[in-house]
Each structure stands twice: as structure tokens, then as C-alpha cells.
Design a protein around this motif. Sequence first.
Motif, short mmCIF file in Angstrom:
data_model
loop_
_atom_site.label_atom_id
_atom_site.label_comp_id
_atom_site.label_asym_id
_atom_site.label_seq_id
_atom_site.Cartn_x
_atom_site.Cartn_y
_atom_site.Cartn_z
N ASN A 259 -12.80 2.87 27.93
CA ASN A 259 -12.43 1.89 26.90
C ASN A 259 -13.56 1.71 25.90
OD1 ASN A 259 -9.87 1.32 27.74
ND2 ASN A 259 -10.40 -0.50 28.91
N TRP A 260 -14.78 1.67 26.39
CA TRP A 260 -15.93 1.51 25.51
C TRP A 260 -16.01 2.67 24.52
CZ3 TRP A 260 -19.79 -1.54 23.79
CH2 TRP A 260 -20.89 -0.93 23.21
N ASN A 261 -15.88 3.90 25.00
CA ASN A 261 -15.99 5.06 24.12
C ASN A 261 -14.83 5.14 23.13
OD1 ASN A 261 -18.44 6.15 25.01
ND2 ASN A 261 -17.48 7.18 26.74
N ALA A 266 -13.51 4.45 17.47
CA ALA A 266 -12.66 3.82 16.46
C ALA A 266 -13.48 3.19 15.33
CB ALA A 266 -11.77 2.76 17.11
N VAL A 267 -14.70 2.79 15.61
CA VAL A 267 -15.53 2.15 14.57
C VAL A 267 -16.60 3.10 14.04
CG1 VAL A 267 -15.11 -0.18 15.40
CG2 VAL A 267 -17.06 1.11 16.31
N GLY A 268 -16.48 4.39 14.38
CA GLY A 268 -17.37 5.38 13.81
C GLY A 268 -18.68 5.58 14.52
N CYS A 269 -18.77 5.17 15.80
CA CYS A 269 -20.02 5.32 16.55
C CYS A 269 -19.96 6.47 17.55
CB CYS A 269 -20.39 4.02 17.27
SG CYS A 269 -20.81 2.68 16.13
N GLY A 270 -18.86 7.21 17.57
CA GLY A 270 -18.77 8.40 18.41
C GLY A 270 -18.47 8.11 19.86
N THR A 271 -18.36 9.19 20.63
CA THR A 271 -17.99 9.06 22.03
C THR A 271 -19.10 9.45 22.99
OG1 THR A 271 -17.06 11.32 22.00
CG2 THR A 271 -15.54 9.49 21.55
N ASN A 272 -20.27 9.72 22.47
CA ASN A 272 -21.41 10.07 23.32
C ASN A 272 -22.15 8.80 23.71
OD1 ASN A 272 -23.41 11.42 24.72
ND2 ASN A 272 -24.58 11.95 22.88
N PRO A 273 -22.07 8.37 24.98
CA PRO A 273 -22.64 7.07 25.38
C PRO A 273 -24.16 7.11 25.52
CG PRO A 273 -21.68 8.15 27.28
CD PRO A 273 -21.39 9.04 26.11
N ASP A 274 -24.85 7.27 24.41
CA ASP A 274 -26.30 7.30 24.43
C ASP A 274 -26.86 6.09 23.69
OD1 ASP A 274 -25.70 7.88 21.83
OD2 ASP A 274 -26.48 9.93 21.86
N ALA A 279 -26.86 1.50 19.61
CA ALA A 279 -27.49 0.95 18.42
C ALA A 279 -26.49 0.87 17.27
CB ALA A 279 -28.68 1.82 18.02
N CYS A 280 -25.64 1.88 17.16
CA CYS A 280 -24.59 1.87 16.14
C CYS A 280 -23.62 0.72 16.37
CB CYS A 280 -23.86 3.21 16.14
SG CYS A 280 -22.45 3.32 15.01
N MET A 281 -23.20 0.54 17.63
CA MET A 281 -22.25 -0.53 17.96
C MET A 281 -22.82 -1.91 17.67
SD MET A 281 -19.28 0.58 19.09
CE MET A 281 -18.54 -0.42 20.39
N LEU A 289 -15.39 -5.16 14.70
CA LEU A 289 -15.39 -4.71 16.09
C LEU A 289 -14.25 -5.34 16.86
CD1 LEU A 289 -16.86 -3.03 18.20
CD2 LEU A 289 -18.36 -4.98 18.63
N GLU A 290 -14.02 -6.62 16.65
CA GLU A 290 -12.95 -7.30 17.38
C GLU A 290 -11.58 -6.80 16.95
OE1 GLU A 290 -11.39 -8.83 20.21
OE2 GLU A 290 -13.50 -9.37 20.05
N ASP A 291 -11.40 -6.52 15.66
CA ASP A 291 -10.13 -5.97 15.20
C ASP A 291 -9.88 -4.61 15.83
OD1 ASP A 291 -9.68 -8.19 13.66
OD2 ASP A 291 -10.37 -7.29 11.79
N ALA A 292 -10.94 -3.84 16.03
CA ALA A 292 -10.79 -2.54 16.68
C ALA A 292 -10.38 -2.70 18.14
CB ALA A 292 -12.10 -1.75 16.58
N VAL A 293 -10.87 -3.74 18.81
CA VAL A 293 -10.45 -4.03 20.18
C VAL A 293 -8.93 -4.23 20.22
CG1 VAL A 293 -10.57 -5.72 22.06
CG2 VAL A 293 -12.66 -5.01 20.91
#
Length: 512
Positions: A259-261, A266-274, A279-281, A289-293
Motif C-alpha cells: 500500500n505504501w509503494n 501515485a504521488v511521484g515518489c516511485g516504488t523503490n522503498p529507500d 524523503a520525497c514522501m 498525499l491524503e487525496d492520493a490515499v
Amino acid sequence: MRTLCFLLTGIWTTLVVSQDSGLRVQTQQGEVLGSFVTPTVRQFLGIPYAVADRWEAPNIPPRREELFKADRFGDSCIQMNSAANLEFLNLTGSPPLNVTESENCMSVNVWSPSIDRKQRTAVMIWIYGGGFQFGTSNFPTYDGQFFVRDNDDVTLVTFNYRLNVFGQPHAPQLANSTTGVNFGLLDIDAAIQWVHDNIANFGGDPARMVLFGQSAGSAAIDLYTIAHPDDERITGVIEQSGSVSGGSQSGIGPNNSTNWNTLADAVGCGTNPDDAQLACMKQVPGRTLEDAVVNTNSNLGLVIDNITVFGDITSRVADGNFLKVLLLVGSTQHEGDIIVVGTELLSPLGFAQPLVTELLADLFTYSALTCPTGAAALVRTKAGVPAWRYHYQAVFRDISTRPDLRAWHASELPIVFGTYNQTTEIAKTPEEIALSSYIQSAWVAFARDPENGLSDFGWPTYDPTGDSLIELGNFFNKSGATFGRADQLDLVCSKSDTLATITALVSSLLLP
């Protein structure tokens, strides 16, 4: 010069009057200035109790040199405005949430008696519900003035805590946090500590602090008793329609990095959990961010971190590893009505189906709330901790505004807080007014003296085989209580797993 003198004199007079009237109060962060909401009730709104950057544990606010005017609610924490949550609020008949939202939302509100009334009072600390997804102390139903106006020896406190992605983000980068990753629950801890440290100056007694909450707020209280088995700040808890110690732990699970990824992508921070993703999030605007949720339908419930939420709740409670303070616990008779009606109204049918609604609602009520409530009361009793159990059964036309909304989930709140008079379209009945006074008196009696207050009030401690189930506002006594047997109410609870399975099956068959 004369104008300046008049201005300075006015300011000085205001400060002196405020101090003499108890409206100017010292806190550890500086002085605050409240107001009289009624001639006998002081009100202090929006006082910061903590500060925190996004996805960090709360800290004590810095000390202020200037006087803080506590004359308005602070910002509400950012809300999850999904269709289901908005429909729930619509069905409650309460005004829609029209509040300012931000991440700088950790504030506390205090209603205390005027200084010519009894001081060093019991303290009731309210924790709102909303599934850990929405909710705010700035909600008309939670106005604390009526508790304090109509009852001596009580101070009431409400506060905000972080929600949804800001409260429990499910970020894998945070999984090894030493403080825990349920930041909303950490906020609750911080608020309790602030109240304990400061409430004496508002007229409250830090040695008599009781938590009370509903739904997610009630579950948060139950979790608090498990996470703090040796706590010395809280003397009793009131859990309304929500517990985890009774076996209902829906919405609690391991960190969900999927779900996090999905959300991060969806907000342009990618799917690599690094670290770069995190920092991007942290830089994404809160509302974005909440609208994306909402748009990604991300399910971000409480996370098992074994600090604030444990993975072995059932065994911990069975072993007596919890805070052994007295408990008042209960549920409403038809909790599921508002949930099922809301689901049906949002379905392609667009209306609630007669008979189907009641069947599904009753199944949900038993499996999700009635049976777990009984189990929560029983586990305390087995551990030698006195408990009281109520069952709210009242139906009033100005609260249950549809025929398929009976004693629904949260319908007791306007009665508990005495805020049932918000609407004027439907007249309030004498029974409604009397029941509100009766329930408030019981809650306050418990807060004043958890050990003896309800016994002196005439309520029996919980015994499932005796007449100890406190039935509030039913046909036989709409303005007070009757007493019945809990084992009769819980007759089907030995088959709770079967109930849950049937509920899921019937829902899949009957709900589009």
C-alpha cells in the motif's frame, strides 16, 4: 497620549480580571488565556500539547514568552474524505466537517468549572473515533461545556491526534523505529502526559484522570492499557463501542509496504522503498498525499510494532498483562445500522433494502462489537478487575432520523455529551433530556471515583449470569436504566467465528 493610556489601562484591566477569574492559566509552555463559555464554565481551546514533523514522534512544544489566546479550536488533523466516511457523517445528521486542516494539529481543549465552584476535580479525557482515518475534537457533538455546566467535580479535556497516512504510514523505512510507527497513538500518549503535567492549574486533579472514547477512540484506550500495564496516570477507562482485548482486532496488522509503494508511486515518489523515496514522501503537500490515499483506496490501519500495538494482544490480556484499572464498557444495540445503510446508499442501488439492511446490520453488530464487548468485560472480571457493562438501546427521532437507523454506532454520543440540542427541526422529548442527564451523571460518578462511583450510583458490577447488564434508554425505561442478563444477550457469541463468516457471506450475496 490619552488614547494610549486608555488602551494600556484596558489591557491591564483585562489581564487582572482574567487572572482573578481564573481565565489566565500557567502551563509548562507559558500562560494561556481562556474565556467563559457560560457563567460557570471556563473554556480553553486549541492549546498546543506537542509538535512533530511528518512521521516523527511528538515532542513537547517550545516555551512561549507571549500570552496564548485559547479562544478557538486549533487546526484539525488532515482528514480522509472518502465517500464512505463522508456518507457516515451525513447519516449522523451532524453538520459536515467544515474545519481547517493541517499537520500542525496537535492541540488540546479544556472545559473547567469557574473558580467559585469546586476545584481539584476529576478529569475526563475524551478520545474521538473515526476508524483512525478521520475525526477531530472540533466537532459540535464533542463540546464539553455541558458536562462541566451540569456536573460538579469534573473537568473535561479533548484533543486531536494524527490520522490515516499521517498517523500510521506503513513506510518500510520506519519499520525499525524505536518509538513505534503508530504516530497517532504516540500523540495520544503525549496528550495524556500534557494533561497530567498541566491540568492542576486548570482546576483538575492529576491523580484522578479517566480516559473515555468511542469506536477507534475506545480501541485506542484498550491499546493504551495493553501498552502501558504499569501506568500510574490513569485511574479508570470508559470504552464505548470499541475494544481489542475482546478479540476484535480488525484493521490491525503488519506493515503493508505494498500500500505504501502504491501510494508513493501515485504521488511521484516511485516504488523503490529507500531513503530517497521517504524523503520525497515527506515533501508531498499534506492534502495532495491524503487525496492520493482516497484515490488509490489505500488501507492504512494500525501497524503491529510491538511498542504501541502488539501482535499477541489476546495472549497478553489472557495472562493479565494489561493496566488493571476499573472499566466501564459498552455498545449500542444496533451498531451496524449506519454502516450497512451507508454501504447500500453508495452501492449502484442507491437505497437501503428493507429487511436485508436489518439482517446484515444485526450480524455485523454481534460479530464486530456486541460479542467483543462482552469478552472485554469478562477478561477484566477474570483478572480480578471490577467492570461494568452497558447496552445503549435508546432511539430518538432527532438522532435516528431514518426508520432503518435504530440505536446505531455513535448514536449515544449526543446523549453522553448533552449536545443533542444541535438540531431544532425535531423537538427533544423529556425522556431524551432525562436520559442524557442520567448517563452524564453515571459517567461523572465513575470519573470521580472509579472504584465506588457506579456502585453508589446503583449499578451492579459485571456478572454475565446475573442481572448486571445495564440497559440504557430501552422501552421499559426510556429515561434511565433497566438491568438484564448479559449471557442472554451474548447467547450466540460462542459462535463468533461463524457469525463473522456468515456476515461476510451474506454481505457478498446481498450487497451489490
